[in-house]
Design a protein around this motif. Structure first.
Motif, PDB file in Angstrom:
ATOM      1  N   MET A 145       0.825  -1.210   0.000  1.00  0.00           N
ATOM      2  CA  MET A 145       0.000   0.000   0.000  1.00  0.00           C
ATOM      3  C   MET A 145       0.857   1.257   0.000  1.00  0.00           C
ATOM      4  O   MET A 145       0.574   2.213  -0.716  1.00  0.00           O
ATOM      5  CB  MET A 145      -0.945   0.006   1.202  1.00  0.00           C
ATOM      6  N   ARG A 146       1.896   1.254   0.817  1.00  0.00           N
ATOM      7  CA  ARG A 146       2.740   2.453   0.931  1.00  0.00           C
ATOM      8  C   ARG A 146       3.630   2.662  -0.291  1.00  0.00           C
ATOM      9  O   ARG A 146       3.721   3.764  -0.808  1.00  0.00           O
ATOM     10  CB  ARG A 146       3.634   2.360   2.184  1.00  0.00           C
ATOM     11  N   THR A 156      -3.110   4.306   4.523  1.00  0.00           N
ATOM     12  CA  THR A 156      -2.760   2.900   4.748  1.00  0.00           C
ATOM     13  C   THR A 156      -3.317   2.426   6.082  1.00  0.00           C
ATOM     14  O   THR A 156      -3.874   1.324   6.173  1.00  0.00           O
ATOM     15  CB  THR A 156      -1.231   2.705   4.697  1.00  0.00           C
TER      16      THR A 156
END
Length: 189
Positions: A145-146, A156
Motif C-alpha cells: 500500500m505504501r 494505509t
C-alpha cells in the motif's frame, strides 16, 4: 450519488498514483498523462452519478482499459507504418532495405534494452516478487500500500484498520527483511 465536490476530490487524490501507474505501464510520460486524463474524463462523463464509494474501483477499471487501448493503438500504428514505409522508394532499393537494420528504438524504452538486460530485469523482478510474497501478511499489505500504491501513512492505516505507528512499524520491518533477503541473493537496489 457522488457530488461534484466528491468527484473532484477523488480525482485530485488519485491523479498522482494513476500517473505513476500509467508511466510504469507505458514508460512514456506524455502518453501516461494522456491516459490518466482520458480515464478521468471517462469517469466524470459516464460514471459521475455513481456513489462516491464506487469511484475507486470504477476508475481503476477505466484506467486499465485506457492503458490497454493505448497498446492496441500503438500496435496498429506500428503495423501501418511498417506496411507503408516502402511506398515511394525505388524498386532497386527495396531489395536492400531491412526495417530492423534501420529501426532505432527510443532510448530508455523496453525496445532499446538488450535481451540480456531484459532477462536480468525479469529475473530480478521475479526474485523481488517472491521475497515480497514471503513477508508476513500485515507487513506485505503495509509495504504494498505504501510503496506500490503510493498511499500515505494515514490512508494505509485506515485501509488496514490499525494505527499509523503500526503501519510505520510494518513498513520498516518489511523493508529491512526485503533488503536482507535480496542482499543475500546478490541484489542491491
Amino acid at each position: 450519488m457522488a457530488t461534484d465536490k466528491e468527484l473532484s476530490d477523488f480525482l485530485e487524490n488519485v491523479e498522482r498514483r494513476a500517473f505513476k501507474q500509467a508511466v510504469y505501464a507505458v514508460r512514456k510520460d506524455e502518453a501516461a498523462l494522456d491516459i490518466v486524463q482520458d480515464a478521468m474524463i471517462k469517469l466524470a462523463e459516464k460514471y459521475g452519478d455513481k456513489p462516491a464509494n464506487e469511484l475507486p474501483l470504477l476508475f481503476q477499471r477505466i484506467l486499465q482499459n485506457t492503458i490497454h487501448d493505448f497498446f492496441r493503438r500503438e500496435k496498429v500504428r506500428s503495423t501501418w507504418v511498417s506496411l507503408f514505409s516502402s511506398i515511394g522508394r525505388d524498386s532497386d532499393d527495396q531489395d536492400d532495405f531491412d526495417l530492423l537494420e534501420s529501426y532505432e528504438a527510443e532510448h530508455g524504452t523496453e525496445a532499446a534494452e538488450s535481451s540480456a538486460d531484459k532477462v536480468e530485469r525479469d529475473q530480478t523482478l521475479a526474485l523481488i516478487d517472491a521475497e515480497v510474497q514471503k513477508l508476513p501478511t500485515r507487513q506485505r499489505e503495509a509495504f504494498l500500500m505504501r510503496y506500490w500504491q503510493d498511499m500515505d501513512v494515514a490512508e494505509t492505516a485506515a485501509a488496514m484498520g490499525c494505527s499509523e505507528g503500526s503501519v510505520k512499524t510494518h513498513c520498516s520491518r518489511a523493508t529491512h527483511a526485503l533488503a536482507q533477503a535480496l542482499r543475500a541473493k546478490g541484489i542491491t537496489l
